[in-house]
Design an enzyme around this catalytic site. Structure first.
Site, mmCIF file in Angstrom:
data_model
loop_
_atom_site.group_PDB
_atom_site.id
_atom_site.type_symbol
_atom_site.label_atom_id
_atom_site.label_comp_id
_atom_site.label_asym_id
_atom_site.label_seq_id
_atom_site.Cartn_x
_atom_site.Cartn_y
_atom_site.Cartn_z
ATOM 1 C CE LYS A 190 33.496 -14.014 32.094
ATOM 2 N NZ LYS A 190 33.383 -15.152 33.019
ATOM 3 C CB SER A 221 41.080 -19.266 37.574
ATOM 4 O OG SER A 221 40.313 -18.212 37.002
HETATM 5 C C1 R5P Z 1 31.405 -18.547 33.122
HETATM 6 O O1 R5P Z 1 30.580 -18.537 32.228
HETATM 7 C C2 R5P Z 1 31.058 -19.035 34.497
HETATM 8 O O2 R5P Z 1 29.757 -18.686 34.859
HETATM 9 C C3 R5P Z 1 32.050 -18.515 35.516
HETATM 10 O O3 R5P Z 1 31.985 -17.117 35.517
HETATM 11 C C4 R5P Z 1 33.441 -18.980 35.222
HETATM 12 O O4 R5P Z 1 33.483 -20.355 35.007
HETATM 13 C C5 R5P Z 1 34.368 -18.601 36.364
HETATM 14 O O5 R5P Z 1 35.663 -19.004 36.029
HETATM 15 P P1 R5P Z 1 36.934 -18.324 36.663
HETATM 16 O O6 R5P Z 1 36.741 -18.300 38.159
HETATM 17 O O7 R5P Z 1 38.066 -19.213 36.235
HETATM 18 O O8 R5P Z 1 37.070 -16.942 36.086
#
Ligand code: R5P
Length: 310
Positions: A190, A221
């Site tokens: 990602k 989010s």
């Molecule tokens: C990122 O490093 C975290 O582990 C989560 O993947 C992230 O905070 C998820 O955020 P969102 O749901 O906004 O994509």
């Protein structure tokens, strides 16, 4: 011992109290007319081993202030030991200077909690394990992995399950779950061009025909999960579900998850659910009350907490 709570997650505090067969300590936590936090502990806590259960979740600033002020009240009331039990430790995502002129909020919040009077911290699935070292007081970082594993075994045929980390940073966490159920691991590559926006670059691993289960610490989010689910299905996965410790689910995240291709999202009750979360047909909650309760009981009786996870 005593268990005190603020307003962040009273149902979880009540469930932990029931596990411990202990009434919640009577403590008034309300607001002055201008919204400042007012706290009054209504019971004697002199010489007591006191646990404050409070998630610093939305509204993060209010819940953090409640925690700090409760700790201050307890310290000034001569509690013998104060443990901050933080099922969700907010302000964890700025844990290093990722760009010039940015703060390390996680360190600042750790300092505030210690300064307010906490002698110990008990938390769950910290966003980054090294935040444990931001506290100069004993800190136990529990993991929801055993609770997730039990739920996966109850609801999925583990022979056909592939565990997936939604980003490179989450590989250790996902591998922990994969090895507990004997499943293989795939990784989503990602990219986050800016805060709050995520893009899938590649999938590392062959997910063709697999039941994929994404493991992560936070869903905020929902972008990371929804994008990962789409990319995995495009790569041939049979179906995609997700187990996430902290359902931050801000804004319209619950609706976004409900409208997505995710079969289901399972979150713990570390953060109080909202009406939108309850309405989403593919979001399910599993409780970590027994896990937190057992860790509190072991801390109080000076027994090993890490052996909970052996
Ligand atoms: C990122 O490093 C975290 O582990 C989560 O993947 C992230 O905070 C998820 O955020 P969102 O749901 O906004 O994509």
């Amino acid at each position: 011992m005593k268990l005190v709570t603020g307003n962040s997650n009273r149902p979880l505090a009540q469930a932990v109290a029931s596990y411990l067969e202990l009434p919640l300590t009577d403590c008034t936590v309300k607001r002055f007319a201008d919204n400042e936090v007012y706290v009054e502990v209504q019971e004697n806590v002199r010489g007591e081993d006191v646990f404050i259960l409070q998630s610093t979740s939305y509204p993060a600033n209010d819940n953090l202030m409640e925690l700090l002020i409760i700790a201050d009240a307890l310290r000034r009331s001569s509690a013998r030991r104060i443990t901050a039990v933080l099922p969700y430790f907010g302000y964890a995502r700025q844990d290093r200077k990722s760009a010039p002129r940015t703060p390390i909020s996680a360190k600042l919040v750790s300092n505030l909690i210690t300064e307010a009077g906490a002698n110990r911290v008990l938390t769950l699935d910290l966003h980054a394990a090294q935040i444990q070292g931001f506290f100069d007081i004993p800190t136990d970082n529990l993991t929801a992995a055993p609770v997730m594993v039990r739920d996966i075994k109850d609801n999925y045929d583990v022979k056909n399950v592939m565990i997936v980390s939604p980003d490179v940073g989450g590989v250790v966490r996902a591998r922990n779950v994969a090895s507990r159920i004997g499943a293989s691991l795939a990784i989503v590559d990602k990219r986050r061009p800016r805060a709050g926006v995520s893009e899938v670059m590649n999938i590392i691993g062959d997910v063709e025909g697999q039941t994929c289960i994404l493991i992560d610490d936070i869903v905020d989010s929902g972008g990371t999960l929804v994008n990962a689910a789409e990319a995995l299905l495009k790569a041939g996965a049979k179906e995609v579900s997700a187990y996430i410790t902290h359902g931050v689910l801000s804004g319209t995240a619950s609706e976004r998850i409900a409208a997505s291709k995710l079969k289901e999202l399972v979150v713990t009750d570390s953060i109080l659910d909202t009406e939108a979360t309850r309405r989403a047909a593919n979001i399910r909650r599993m409780s970590i009350a027994a896990l937190i309760g057992e860790a509190v009981a072991r801390t109080a009786s000076e027994q090993s907490v890490s052996s909970l996870f052996d």
